[in-house]
Structure formats: structure tokens, C-alpha cells
Design a protein around this motif. Structure first.
Motif, mmCIF file in Angstrom:
data_model
loop_
_atom_site.group_PDB
_atom_site.id
_atom_site.type_symbol
_atom_site.label_atom_id
_atom_site.label_comp_id
_atom_site.label_asym_id
_atom_site.label_seq_id
_atom_site.Cartn_x
_atom_site.Cartn_y
_atom_site.Cartn_z
ATOM 1 N N VAL A 189 0.841 -1.205 0.000
ATOM 2 C CA VAL A 189 0.000 0.000 0.000
ATOM 3 C C VAL A 189 0.877 1.258 0.000
ATOM 4 N N LEU A 190 1.940 1.274 0.808
ATOM 5 C CA LEU A 190 2.847 2.436 0.817
ATOM 6 C C LEU A 190 3.505 2.616 -0.552
ATOM 7 N N ASP A 191 3.948 1.515 -1.144
ATOM 8 C CA ASP A 191 4.543 1.598 -2.486
ATOM 9 C C ASP A 191 3.519 2.057 -3.518
ATOM 10 N N LEU A 192 2.273 1.627 -3.357
ATOM 11 C CA LEU A 192 1.216 2.069 -4.270
ATOM 12 C C LEU A 192 1.046 3.584 -4.185
ATOM 13 N N LEU A 193 1.018 4.117 -2.978
ATOM 14 C CA LEU A 193 0.902 5.571 -2.806
ATOM 15 C C LEU A 193 2.092 6.291 -3.439
ATOM 16 N N ILE A 194 3.294 5.768 -3.203
ATOM 17 C CA ILE A 194 4.506 6.357 -3.798
ATOM 18 C C ILE A 194 4.410 6.362 -5.319
ATOM 19 N N ASN A 195 3.999 5.233 -5.892
ATOM 20 C CA ASN A 195 3.922 5.129 -7.352
ATOM 21 C C ASN A 195 2.836 6.022 -7.933
ATOM 22 N N LEU A 196 1.724 6.176 -7.240
ATOM 23 C CA LEU A 196 0.676 7.076 -7.730
ATOM 24 C C LEU A 196 1.137 8.527 -7.679
ATOM 25 N N VAL A 197 1.846 8.901 -6.608
ATOM 26 C CA VAL A 197 2.405 10.263 -6.531
ATOM 27 C C VAL A 197 3.421 10.469 -7.650
ATOM 28 N N ASN A 198 4.296 9.505 -7.860
ATOM 29 C CA ASN A 198 5.295 9.631 -8.923
ATOM 30 C C ASN A 198 4.650 9.671 -10.306
ATOM 31 N N LEU A 199 3.611 8.888 -10.527
ATOM 32 C CA LEU A 199 2.917 8.916 -11.812
ATOM 33 C C LEU A 199 2.326 10.304 -12.048
ATOM 34 N N GLY A 200 1.680 10.844 -11.031
ATOM 35 C CA GLY A 200 1.137 12.197 -11.151
ATOM 36 C C GLY A 200 2.212 13.242 -11.393
ATOM 37 N N SER A 201 3.307 13.143 -10.671
ATOM 38 C CA SER A 201 4.373 14.140 -10.840
ATOM 39 C C SER A 201 5.063 13.997 -12.200
ATOM 40 N N THR A 234 8.915 12.790 -7.933
ATOM 41 C CA THR A 234 9.123 13.598 -6.737
ATOM 42 C C THR A 234 9.557 12.737 -5.548
ATOM 43 N N LEU A 235 9.401 11.426 -5.670
ATOM 44 C CA LEU A 235 9.768 10.505 -4.592
ATOM 45 C C LEU A 235 10.647 9.389 -5.145
ATOM 46 N N ASP A 236 11.301 8.670 -4.250
ATOM 47 C CA ASP A 236 12.004 7.462 -4.661
ATOM 48 C C ASP A 236 10.988 6.494 -5.243
ATOM 49 N N ALA A 237 11.454 5.458 -5.913
ATOM 50 C CA ALA A 237 10.558 4.523 -6.588
ATOM 51 C C ALA A 237 9.777 3.626 -5.627
ATOM 52 N N CYS A 238 10.322 3.395 -4.436
ATOM 53 C CA CYS A 238 9.659 2.483 -3.497
ATOM 54 C C CYS A 238 10.161 2.747 -2.073
ATOM 55 N N VAL A 239 9.529 2.101 -1.116
ATOM 56 C CA VAL A 239 9.905 2.254 0.292
ATOM 57 C C VAL A 239 11.352 1.812 0.515
ATOM 58 N N PHE A 240 11.744 0.695 -0.101
ATOM 59 C CA PHE A 240 13.110 0.196 0.102
ATOM 60 C C PHE A 240 14.159 1.186 -0.397
ATOM 61 N N ASP A 254 23.970 9.058 -3.235
ATOM 62 C CA ASP A 254 22.580 8.643 -2.988
ATOM 63 C C ASP A 254 22.116 7.565 -3.959
ATOM 64 N N TRP A 255 22.455 7.731 -5.248
ATOM 65 C CA TRP A 255 21.905 6.833 -6.262
ATOM 66 C C TRP A 255 22.326 5.391 -6.055
ATOM 67 N N THR A 256 23.509 5.154 -5.463
ATOM 68 C CA THR A 256 23.934 3.773 -5.254
ATOM 69 C C THR A 256 23.038 3.082 -4.238
ATOM 70 N N TRP A 257 22.637 3.804 -3.230
ATOM 71 C CA TRP A 257 21.786 3.229 -2.192
ATOM 72 C C TRP A 257 20.343 3.133 -2.658
ATOM 73 N N GLN A 258 19.907 4.103 -3.474
ATOM 74 C CA GLN A 258 18.576 3.994 -4.082
ATOM 75 C C GLN A 258 18.523 2.749 -4.957
#
Length: 157
Positions: free
Chosen positions: A43-55, A63-69, A83-87
Motif C-alpha cells: 500500500v505504501l509503495d502504491l501511494l509512492i507510485n501514484l504520486v510519482n505517476l502524477g508528478s 518527486t519521490l524514490d521509486a519504493c519504500v526500500f 545517494d543513487w547507489t543506495w537507491q
């Protein structure tokens, strides 16, 4: 290309987590905490992906990382590390989890007991994910062709 990634990778991964968590809660009630965590993660990843799709549609960027991890991995990065290596590590962990879920669900045929609506959603997400992987690989190849061979493959004059 990033919109395609959200639609064919990000959103299906969310569905895999949520549906697998719900199925695990039904079949293994003693594992409710782990199964519930999987649903919450989905559910958290779904919210992140919907925000990213909108942005991506509005601002042409995430506007956000791709997922919670990916977001959580940044919390553990050493100060001198980019940062990108850890993302990327977080994204890789998410891919490993999602593909493991799909493998277990197929291997145990657990998806076959989904109600028809959930089964249709599951199958659609598997199809989107497989097509997304193929399209992503094809797009990468086209980019490499248009930019010429990498330095290690160029002929010395």
C-alpha cells in the motif's frame, strides 16, 4: 519511459505484495504480522507510485524514490557514498522481493485460488511486468545503437 516504468513495474509490484499478503493472511493466519507487513509495504509503495505517476505527468519528473526500500536504503548510506547507489540497492531489493513473490505464487499455485477479480488483476500485472521488462530492454538497446558502441568496443585506428 519513466511513466512506462511506473505502470509496468511499480504498480504491478504493489499489487503482487498486496495480493500475496492478503492470500498469506487467509492461508497462514499465524503469520498475520509478516503478511500484514507485506500488505502495508504494498500500500505504501502504491501511494509512492501514484504520486510519482502524477508528478511525471505534471512536472515531467519523479518527486519521490521509486519504493519504500529505495527511500529506506538512503537512511543507511555512509555520508561519502552517492545517494543513487543506495537507491539502486533499495530498488534491487524491491525487485528481488516482487519476483520472489511471483515465483512462490506460481510455484505453489496460490494465485489459482484468487477470486476472479483478484485473479484478473494478478494476471494483468504479470502481463504488464513481463511486457515492461521486454520494452525496457528493447529501449535500452535502441539507445545504445543510436549512441554507437561503448568505448571498449570501438575499433582502434
Amino acid at each position: 519511459m519513466q511513466i512506462l516504468e511506473v505502470v509496468t513495474v511499480g504498480l504491478p509490484f504493489c499489487v503482487f505484495k498486496i495480493l500475496a499478503g492478503l492470500r498469506a493472511m487467509e492461508r497462514f493466519p499465524d503469520w498475520w504480522l509478516l503478511a500484514g507487513a507485506l500488505v502495508v509495504l504494498g500500500v505504501l509503495d502504491l501511494l509512492i507510485n501514484l504520486v510519482n505517476l502524477g508528478s511525471l505527468l505534471i512536472f515531467k519528473r519523479r518527486t519521490l524514490d521509486a519504493c519504500v526500500f529505495a527511500a529506506a536504503a538512503r537512511l543507511f548510506k555512509p555520508p561519502a557514498s552517492p545517494d543513487w547507489t543506495w537507491q539502486d540497492l533499495g530498488n534491487s531489493l524491491d525487485v528481488l522481493l516482487a519476483m520472489s513473490i511471483v515465483a512462490v505464487m506460481i510455484g505453489t499455485r496460490a494465485f489459482s485460488s484468487f477470486p476472479s477479480g483478484q485473479l484478473a488483476l494478478w494476471n494483468t500485472c504479470v502481463i504488464l511486468d513481463v511486457l515492461g521488462a521486454g520494452l525496457s530492454r528493447f529501449g535500452s538497446s535502441l539507445k545504445r545503437i543510436s549512441s554507437g558502441p561503448p568505448p571498449e568496443r570501438r575499433l582502434s585506428a
